[in-house]
Write a protein that holds these residues in place. Structure first.
Motif, mmCIF file in Angstrom:
data_model
loop_
_atom_site.group_PDB
_atom_site.id
_atom_site.type_symbol
_atom_site.label_atom_id
_atom_site.label_comp_id
_atom_site.label_asym_id
_atom_site.label_seq_id
_atom_site.Cartn_x
_atom_site.Cartn_y
_atom_site.Cartn_z
ATOM 1 N N GLU A 171 33.949 -16.639 -0.678
ATOM 2 C CA GLU A 171 33.059 -15.745 -1.257
ATOM 3 C C GLU A 171 33.101 -15.820 -2.678
ATOM 4 O O GLU A 171 34.120 -16.362 -3.307
ATOM 5 N N TRP A 172 32.173 -15.428 -3.452
ATOM 6 C CA TRP A 172 32.118 -15.633 -5.056
ATOM 7 C C TRP A 172 33.450 -14.987 -5.716
ATOM 8 O O TRP A 172 33.873 -15.418 -6.631
ATOM 9 N N LYS A 173 33.863 -13.862 -5.079
ATOM 10 C CA LYS A 173 34.864 -13.199 -5.624
ATOM 11 C C LYS A 173 36.309 -13.838 -5.638
ATOM 12 O O LYS A 173 37.164 -13.583 -6.152
ATOM 13 N N ILE A 188 36.801 -17.038 -6.568
ATOM 14 C CA ILE A 188 36.637 -18.135 -7.390
ATOM 15 C C ILE A 188 36.832 -17.624 -8.599
ATOM 16 O O ILE A 188 36.433 -16.763 -9.092
ATOM 17 N N LEU A 193 30.131 -25.920 -7.542
ATOM 18 C CA LEU A 193 29.930 -24.178 -7.240
ATOM 19 C C LEU A 193 28.811 -23.754 -8.090
ATOM 20 O O LEU A 193 28.115 -22.967 -7.757
ATOM 21 N N GLN A 194 28.846 -24.230 -9.556
ATOM 22 C CA GLN A 194 27.810 -23.540 -10.392
ATOM 23 C C GLN A 194 26.514 -23.938 -9.966
ATOM 24 O O GLN A 194 25.641 -23.480 -10.106
ATOM 25 N N GLN A 232 25.454 -24.439 -6.875
ATOM 26 C CA GLN A 232 25.370 -23.632 -5.676
ATOM 27 C C GLN A 232 24.823 -22.158 -6.027
ATOM 28 O O GLN A 232 24.105 -21.462 -5.600
ATOM 29 N N GLN A 233 25.541 -21.536 -7.407
ATOM 30 C CA GLN A 233 25.300 -20.495 -7.646
ATOM 31 C C GLN A 233 23.706 -20.526 -8.271
ATOM 32 O O GLN A 233 23.016 -19.365 -7.919
ATOM 33 N N GLN A 248 21.249 -20.322 -5.233
ATOM 34 C CA GLN A 248 21.183 -19.102 -4.722
ATOM 35 C C GLN A 248 20.565 -18.192 -5.413
ATOM 36 O O GLN A 248 19.660 -17.361 -4.843
ATOM 37 N N GLY A 254 27.459 -12.307 -0.234
ATOM 38 C CA GLY A 254 28.613 -12.519 -0.940
ATOM 39 C C GLY A 254 29.247 -14.103 -0.690
ATOM 40 O O GLY A 254 30.050 -14.373 -1.524
ATOM 41 N N ARG A 255 28.582 -14.730 0.350
ATOM 42 C CA ARG A 255 29.303 -15.907 0.947
ATOM 43 C C ARG A 255 28.876 -16.999 -0.382
ATOM 44 O O ARG A 255 27.734 -17.173 -0.727
ATOM 45 N N ILE A 256 29.753 -18.144 -0.266
ATOM 46 C CA ILE A 256 29.371 -19.313 -1.235
ATOM 47 C C ILE A 256 28.392 -20.217 -0.552
ATOM 48 O O ILE A 256 27.396 -20.511 -1.071
#
Length: 365
Positions: free
Chosen positions: A200-202, A204, A249-250, A252-253, A256, A271-273
């Motif tokens: 989840e994003w939390k 990272i 990851l950025q 992917q953000q 989303q 909340g999943r990546i």
């Protein structure tokens, strides 16, 4: 538990009729011999006849046959075109045709049998059952303690070398971003599939370039997709990530955020990546199936999705990363596990080290 339920049926058919105090080591050895010759559960069968003609003789349509014998139309069509189906499906079809299984189907891999590793799984299950029987004073000793099961074969570690890994990343650039980013992250972090899908994003920390493994995403046929604990205590870990992983990851953000703006109330903020197009947790098998089809379309070796984890570890060792650091990144309980699985990479690194030392004195010697 699901795995035990799979194994217990065969255990009961071989040993379940025997009183506990009558089970002897010889019975267990015979059981293991039967297992070594048995057909694996995932064995597939191919139709050897014209199903269309068979149904015509029965004066039945595919829909009628499907409803009466509980065989899906998709399975019937698969068998119709002589593509592999499961043994259970083949049995249902042959029963509906009122003929023996071998009259209309043949195994796709008749030489394939249960592996020695699976036999060891059976041994462990039976041993745990009989240990409980000893503790509860049903029997005086555990007969499994006097039996040596077949030795498990050396782990088959399929991986890509550095050139093939670069080729993989290059080929991924023209693939859908949702899959490209997930596969790239698996290669660049060494995470298990379930660990990546559970992130989840939390979890990272972009500032310190770390991610925390605290859950996994798994799938079982009767349960669906669910959140589970990591594989073991050592699997709960802090993983250091590279700048390249941060960039993925950025990206992917941003994807989303775009999807959420487009879907509005149709977006699932779980909340999943790694998610599906609607933001809901991605089905683990969906990612695996996509990767398998992708590999078939490329000139890369026939690796599976877990091979990306092996590739990560192998490349780390080849680049001189200490084995203790590799074990920590991989979440192995001890260094011995890492050393056993990746002995091939360690040997190559040792040869490279020897050559480097020799090269230091080349002008003298």
């Amino acid at each position: 538990v699901a795995r035990y339920k799979e194994l217990i049926n065969r255990v009961n058919s071989e040993l379940g009729h025997m009183p506990l105090d009558r089970i002897r080591p010889t019975h267990l050895l015979e059981f293991y011999r039967h297992l070594e010759c048995a057909e694996p559960k995932n064995a597939t069968y191919q139709c050897t006849c014209d199903l269309k003609e068979k149904l015509h003789l029965l004066d039945m349509t595919q829909i009628e046959f499907s409803k009466r014998y509980h065989v899906s139309l998709t399975t019937l069509s698969t068998a119709w075109h002589r593509a592999p189906v499961s043994r259970r499906s083949a049995e249902k079809i042959s029963e509906g045709l009122h003929v023996p299984l071998d009259a209309v189907f043949e195994p796709c891999n008749p030489e394939k049998t249960i592996s020695s590793t699976t036999v060891q799984h059976y041994h462990s299950l039976v041993s745990s059952i009989l240990t409980a029987a000893v503790n509860w004073q049903y029997i005086p000793y555990n007969p499994c303690s006097r039996v040596a099961p077949p030795k498990a074969a050396s782990p088959d570690v399929a991986y890509l070398d550095d050139g093939q890994s670069k080729r993989l990343l290059k080929l991924l650039q023209s693939e859908p971003g949702m899959y490209r980013r997930a596969i790239s992250l698996l290669l660049l972090t060494g995470l298990r599939r379930g660990e990546l899908l559970g992130l989840e994003w939390k979890d990272i920390d972009f500032k310190n370039r770390t991610l925390t493994i605290s859950r996994t995403s798994q799938y079982l046929p009767k349960r669906g997709v669910y959140t589970d604990e990591p594989k073991n205590k050592s699997s709960r870990r802090l993983v250091l990530i590279s700048t390249q992983v941060v960039l993925i990851l950025q990206e992917q953000q941003r994807w989303q955020a775009f999807q959420a703006s487009q879907l509005g109330n149709g977006w699932d903020p779980c909340g999943r990546i790694i998610t599906g197009e609607d933001g809901s947790p991605l089905h683990p098998d969906r990612l695996t199936r996509w990767f398998a089809k992708f590999i078939q379309r490329t000139d890369l070796p026939p690796v599976h999705i877990h091979s990306l984890r092996h590739t990560y570890a192998t490349l780390c060792i080849a680049q001189g990363v200490p084995i203790t650091a590799v074990a920590a990144q991989m979440g192995h309980a001890n260094v011995a596990t890492t050393a056993t699985i990746y002995a091939h990479a360690i040997k190559s690194a040792q040869i490279a080290a020897a050559d480097k030392i020799g090269g230091l004195f080349e002008d003298v010697l």
